[in-house]
Write an enzyme that holds these catalytic residues in place. Sequence first.
Site, PDB file in Angstrom:
ATOM      1  N   ASP A   1       0.710  -0.925   0.381  1.00  0.00           N
ATOM      2  CA  ASP A   1       0.092   0.085   0.443  1.00  0.00           C
ATOM      3  C   ASP A   1       0.962   0.963  -0.284  1.00  0.00           C
ATOM      4  OD1 ASP A   1      -2.588   1.531   0.460  1.00  0.00           O
ATOM      5  OD2 ASP A   1      -1.759   1.425   2.319  1.00  0.00           O
TER       6      ASP A   1
ATOM      7  N   GLU B   1       0.902   5.980   0.803  1.00  0.00           N
ATOM      8  CA  GLU B   1      -0.022   6.406   0.374  1.00  0.00           C
ATOM      9  C   GLU B   1       1.190   8.335  -0.036  1.00  0.00           C
ATOM     10  OE1 GLU B   1      -2.181   6.887   1.940  1.00  0.00           O
ATOM     11  OE2 GLU B   1      -2.158   5.052   3.632  1.00  0.00           O
TER      12      GLU B   1
ATOM     13  N   GLU C   1      -6.398  18.137   1.699  1.00  0.00           N
ATOM     14  CA  GLU C   1      -7.442  17.124   1.797  1.00  0.00           C
ATOM     15  C   GLU C   1      -6.256  15.803   1.978  1.00  0.00           C
ATOM     16  OE1 GLU C   1      -8.696  20.999   0.548  1.00  0.00           O
ATOM     17  OE2 GLU C   1      -6.479  19.396  -0.341  1.00  0.00           O
TER      18      GLU C   1
ATOM     19  N   HIS D   1      -5.584   6.344   7.352  1.00  0.00           N
ATOM     20  CA  HIS D   1      -4.828   5.919   6.830  1.00  0.00           C
ATOM     21  C   HIS D   1      -3.485   5.316   6.502  1.00  0.00           C
ATOM     22  CE1 HIS D   1      -7.711   4.826   3.172  1.00  0.00           C
ATOM     23  NE2 HIS D   1      -8.831   5.607   4.177  1.00  0.00           N
TER      24      HIS D   1
ATOM     25  N   ASP E   1      -2.061  -0.883   6.551  1.00  0.00           N
ATOM     26  CA  ASP E   1      -3.339  -1.355   5.952  1.00  0.00           C
ATOM     27  C   ASP E   1      -3.220  -2.476   5.042  1.00  0.00           C
ATOM     28  OD1 ASP E   1      -4.886   1.065   6.598  1.00  0.00           O
ATOM     29  OD2 ASP E   1      -4.783   1.981   4.731  1.00  0.00           O
TER      30      ASP E   1
END
Length: 233
Positions: free
Chosen positions: A7, A9, A52, A150, A155
Amino acid sequence: MREIVLDTETTGFEPSEGHRIVEIGAVELFNHLPTGKTYHQYINPERLMPKEAFEVHGLGDDFLKDKPLFKAIGRAFLDFVGDAQLVIHNAAFDMKFLNFELQRAGFRPLPNSQATDTLQIARQKFPGSPASLDALCRRFGVDNSAREKHGALLDSEILAEVYLELIGGRQPDFMLAADAAQSKKSQATGTSTDWRARPRPVPLPARITEEEIAAHAAFVAKLGDGAIWLKRG
């Protein structure tokens, strides 16, 4: 079979618009079993973090400013991955970012065929149902209570559990392999601990009464010679 559940980010949605990877987390599986080996790296994106994105993963500018650039960790990342199949939820997104970063740093890109997309698997297996990682955790009873924000490594660990459920359950061949190993060991040593059904030393007593036996015999007699209870075979 070696697999890497992975995963990332990022600072946003499109590397072509200047967004970058800020974290990579990965978990190694061998024959669908976790080996305990992981890869985890925070990365300086060389840009400011949009509000965001920060609200999604909580990785801010002050935290990331002293982390290594992608070009400094690219080789170690590729060495960890090797030729293993990558298992990624929404693989197109992560592969797009990984290959952008790899090529930008002068490394070879990863072929898209090296990625297995658990999002596609879930949509095919449960058409019309929610297929987010959180939704799949609810479906399979995977504990994701620690997932307040997250995080790439957390994750990937959660996704590894979900992936094993998607392909048929955790440790699908573990018990069969253990049974086969025990059988071979028993044959080699001349001993056996295999369980086998054997007759009871003392038969169980009948659970029907004499009155019930007589009533059944009378019922069968009314059916004539064709009654199934009178046949032997």
